[in-house]
Design a protein around this motif. Structure first.
Motif, short mmCIF file in Angstrom:
data_model
loop_
_atom_site.label_atom_id
_atom_site.label_comp_id
_atom_site.label_asym_id
_atom_site.label_seq_id
_atom_site.Cartn_x
_atom_site.Cartn_y
_atom_site.Cartn_z
N TYR A 5 1.00 -1.43 -0.06
CA TYR A 5 -0.09 -0.16 -0.11
C TYR A 5 0.91 1.31 -0.05
O TYR A 5 0.43 2.29 -0.67
CB TYR A 5 -1.01 0.02 1.24
CG TYR A 5 -1.95 -0.72 0.99
CD1 TYR A 5 -2.88 -0.59 -0.08
CD2 TYR A 5 -2.41 -2.18 1.81
CE1 TYR A 5 -4.22 -1.57 -0.43
CE2 TYR A 5 -3.68 -3.00 1.42
CZ TYR A 5 -4.19 -2.59 0.51
OH TYR A 5 -5.49 -3.53 0.20
N ASP A 61 -0.88 4.65 -1.17
CA ASP A 61 -2.05 4.72 -0.33
C ASP A 61 -1.22 4.53 1.16
O ASP A 61 -1.36 3.47 2.02
CB ASP A 61 -3.00 3.40 -0.36
CG ASP A 61 -4.21 3.41 0.37
OD1 ASP A 61 -4.28 4.30 1.57
OD2 ASP A 61 -5.12 2.77 0.15
N LYS A 116 -2.37 6.13 4.01
CA LYS A 116 -3.39 5.85 5.02
C LYS A 116 -3.52 4.39 5.45
O LYS A 116 -3.56 3.93 6.61
CB LYS A 116 -4.67 6.58 4.88
CG LYS A 116 -5.59 6.55 5.92
CD LYS A 116 -6.96 7.47 5.48
CE LYS A 116 -7.93 7.36 6.61
NZ LYS A 116 -9.20 7.95 6.28
N THR A 117 -3.76 3.79 4.42
CA THR A 117 -3.97 2.40 4.57
C THR A 117 -2.80 1.49 5.10
O THR A 117 -2.75 0.63 6.09
CB THR A 117 -4.60 1.56 3.30
OG1 THR A 117 -5.65 2.05 2.88
CG2 THR A 117 -4.54 0.11 3.47
N LYS A 137 -2.17 2.61 8.81
CA LYS A 137 -3.18 1.69 9.61
C LYS A 137 -2.85 0.35 9.90
O LYS A 137 -2.72 -0.31 10.92
CB LYS A 137 -4.49 1.54 9.03
CG LYS A 137 -5.48 0.85 9.81
CD LYS A 137 -6.86 0.98 9.59
CE LYS A 137 -7.82 0.35 10.19
NZ LYS A 137 -7.85 -0.52 11.21
#
Length: 169
Positions: free
Chosen positions: A96, A101, A103-104, A107
């Motif tokens: 990711y 990405d 943010k993913t 997380k």
């Protein structure tokens, strides 16, 4: 030389996925990334239920920035589906991150640290992510953690170098 040795080994033991991965790595280092990918995929054909080979394929795509979306992401998701190894989550986060990405990726890595707080690679990747986002306090915290967790290892050395570059005080 290594490539010819691995080719011979793979020829002698054609059902061994480990030789295919070793050969793929040697081929990639010579610059023939598309052919290397074929060896990684052959390893998966030989051992489709092993999360390890799916994870290795996913990491290969990130390491060589080759087919991350179309090959790496499905491989990382398959590795995760096949096994609960924390390294599968590390790899999925790398995918990711490589795809932009953040943010993913963040997380996945933060969630992983809740149950596995001592994985130096995760702290390093978060440090890099936070540097890119301009979150220097969090970047420093994670890079310092890597140095503590892996003082003589490759992740620790990389984190120490980054700290010297970005936090020279």
């Amino acid at each position: 030389e290594a490539r010819s040795e691995f080719e011979e080994a793979a020829g002698l033991d054609p059902r061994n996925p480990g030789w295919q991965v070793a050969l793929g790595d040697a081929v990639a280092r010579t610059g023939d990334v598309p052919q290397a990918l074929e060896h990684y995929q052959r390893a998966i054909e030989l051992s489709p239920r092993s999360s390890e080979y799916w994870r290795v394929l996913a990491n290969f795509t990130v390491d060589y920035n080759y087919g991350v979306q179309e090959t790496g992401l499905p491989a990382a998701l398959q590795a995760r589906a096949l096994g609960e190894d924390p390294q599968n989550e590390v790899t999925l986060g790398r995918i990711y991150f490589a795809l932009g990405d953040f943010k993913t990726a963040e997380k996945i890595w933060i969630d992983l640290l809740e149950s596995n707080p001592e994985i130096p690679s995760v702290h390093l990747y978060l440090g890099v992510l936070f540097l890119q986002q301009g979150n220097y306090d969090s970047a420093f915290e994670h890079l310092a953690q890597v140095v503590d967790l892996d003082p003589g290892g490759p992740f620790g050395a990389q984190a120490a170098s980054m700290m010297e570059q970005y936090f020279p005080y």
